[in-house]
Motif scaffolding. Structure first.
Motif: not given
Length: 302
Positions: A277-283, A238-246, A269-272
């Motif tokens: 990874v979410y932060v890195l992808v967003t930036l 679930v957390a990894w799939i969330g990487l593909f939508s803004p 939500g995702p763990s720390n």
């Protein structure tokens, strides 16, 4: 009828010097910084229809009211019922109203850049001291600022209302600060994506449709896949799939690091570690959008 006699042409008769009153400019040269600030301020005003026709003001102002109205109602209910807390966390507000934010981006990103492409005014900008980086930064910053105003204003309404309702000052201030960080990140991401998509076509209608498709279809697809993974007890996916939508990217960042409640299936939500990874992808997306805009306008300005 007498025929006209040809007039003899004396060499040099074709040259004329006319004094039509042009005067040289003797004032100060304000340079790139002033041009960049002017482009930023005009683009920001245009994002809310200021300085444009009355028709251009209707949609952005209406969306601004729609964003703030639920916050005002929540505050009124909290004050009237003497509630101990607000019905919605500061970090959750933008996620709940993400459809309104997406509609605003879809309407204003093409307005910011598509008309310049359609009427071929971009090379005129670059004929002045302004350069490609100045144009891109001004447009990016103006749309991000407009989005920050749109998303931070209702949070301010909630915060002021919470203080009027005499809720805990420390808790409300902390939640308000976390909400501002969240919407600032959202504003940068959505502004970059909107401008990149809108800069592909000079047609405003196509730009609006493309931005809506990018922001809404990805969210719908990711939410559906997350729900399927949750039903199949694949909570790790679930957390990894969330990487593909803004919008799920922002949701994951704030649930991992800002103490927000996640909208993911099951409310987890995702763990720390995954949140990093979410932060890195967003930036990375924000930086990538800026880079794509630079390349796009370097070609347009040639």
């Amino acid at each position: 009828m007498a025929a006209e006699q040809p007039t003899a042409t004396v060499p040099g008769d074709q040259t004329r010097i006319h004094n039509i009153g042009y005067r040289s400019y003797d004032g100060p040269r304000l340079g790139r910084a002033y041009a960049r600030r002017s482009l930023y301020s005009q683009s920001l005003r245009g994002a809310y229809g200021l300085g444009r026709s009355a028709k251009s003001k209707v949609l952005p102002m209406l969306l601004f009211v729609v964003m703030c109205l639920p916050a005002a109602i929540m505050v009124a209910v909290a004050v009237a019922t003497k509630a101990n807390d607000l019905p919605v966390d500061y970090t959750r507000y933008a996620i709940i109203l993400q459809a309104v934010i997406s509609l605003y981006v879809a309407s204003q990103a093409p307005q910011s850049v598509s008309r310049d492409l359609r009427f071929k005014t971009v090379p005129l900008y670059f004929s002045r001291p302004i350069e490609t980086s100045d144009y891109v930064r001004a447009k990016y910053a103006s749309l991000a600022s407009a989005l920050l105003i749109l998303t931070a204003a209702p949070l301010l309404v909630l915060y002021v209302g919470a203080l009027l309702a005499k809720l805990d000052f420390a808790d409300q201030t902390k939640g308000f600060a976390q909400g501002l960080v969240s919407v600032a990140l959202l504003s940068l991401l959505f502004a970059g994506l909107g401008l990149v998509v809108a800069s592909v076509t000079p047609r405003r209608g196509f730009g609006i449709a493309a931005v809506i498709a990018v922001l809404t279809i990805t969210y719908g697809a990711v939410s559906t896949l997350q729900a399927i993974a949750d039903v199949q007890s694949s909570s790790g996916a679930v957390a990894w799939i969330g990487l593909f939508s803004p919008i799920t990217l922002i949701d994951g960042v704030q649930s991992a690091f800002l103490g927000a409640t996640s909208a993911f299936p099951g409310g987890v939500g995702p763990s720390n570690g995954v949140g990093a990874v979410y932060v890195l992808v967003t930036l990375g997306l924000i930086a990538g959008c800026y880079g794509l805009l630079m390349r796009r306008y370097q070609k347009v300005g040639l």
